[in-house]
Design a protein around this motif. Sequence first.
Motif, mmCIF file in Angstrom:
data_model
loop_
_atom_site.group_PDB
_atom_site.id
_atom_site.type_symbol
_atom_site.label_atom_id
_atom_site.label_comp_id
_atom_site.label_asym_id
_atom_site.label_seq_id
_atom_site.Cartn_x
_atom_site.Cartn_y
_atom_site.Cartn_z
ATOM 1 N N LYS A 149 0.873 -1.170 0.000
ATOM 2 C CA LYS A 149 0.000 0.000 0.000
ATOM 3 C C LYS A 149 0.912 1.222 0.000
ATOM 4 N N MET A 150 0.382 2.366 -0.293
ATOM 5 C CA MET A 150 1.181 3.580 -0.282
ATOM 6 C C MET A 150 1.526 3.940 1.168
ATOM 7 N N SER A 151 2.758 4.345 1.394
ATOM 8 C CA SER A 151 3.181 4.771 2.730
ATOM 9 C C SER A 151 2.681 6.196 2.975
ATOM 10 N N ALA A 192 1.790 8.843 0.088
ATOM 11 C CA ALA A 192 0.481 9.495 0.028
ATOM 12 C C ALA A 192 0.626 11.007 0.038
ATOM 13 N N ASP A 193 1.609 11.507 0.779
ATOM 14 C CA ASP A 193 1.851 12.951 0.835
ATOM 15 C C ASP A 193 2.411 13.463 -0.498
ATOM 16 N N ALA A 200 -2.854 7.833 -3.039
ATOM 17 C CA ALA A 200 -2.835 7.608 -1.592
ATOM 18 C C ALA A 200 -3.569 6.349 -1.139
ATOM 19 N N ASP A 201 -4.699 6.046 -1.737
ATOM 20 C CA ASP A 201 -5.505 4.906 -1.276
ATOM 21 C C ASP A 201 -5.323 3.663 -2.122
ATOM 22 N N ARG A 202 -4.333 3.647 -2.991
ATOM 23 C CA ARG A 202 -4.139 2.532 -3.918
ATOM 24 C C ARG A 202 -3.287 1.427 -3.294
ATOM 25 N N GLY A 235 -6.009 -3.194 -10.698
ATOM 26 C CA GLY A 235 -6.834 -2.644 -11.758
ATOM 27 C C GLY A 235 -6.062 -1.931 -12.860
ATOM 28 N N ALA A 236 -4.756 -1.758 -12.693
ATOM 29 C CA ALA A 236 -3.940 -1.063 -13.693
ATOM 30 C C ALA A 236 -3.468 -2.037 -14.761
ATOM 31 N N ARG A 237 -3.250 -1.518 -15.958
ATOM 32 C CA ARG A 237 -2.740 -2.349 -17.054
ATOM 33 C C ARG A 237 -1.229 -2.285 -17.160
#
Length: 66
Positions: free
Chosen positions: A16-18, A22-23, A29-31, A51-53
Amino acid sequence: MMVQETDRMVVGRRFKMSALGADRCPELADRTGIVVHVSHSTTGITVLFDGARRPTVLHRDFISLV
């Protein structure tokens, strides 16, 4: 001090993003996603967001393993 296995950047690990990531990249941020390549010669980590290609390269401090 020994590094725990859970702290290692390994291909296939979920992340997850740290807070720093996120900053610096609020649009991400929520990916979450998976690590697809770890460079041992640079600070870049190639990740594939859910969900990314296409993969994205981020600084290793921008992600946290889950």
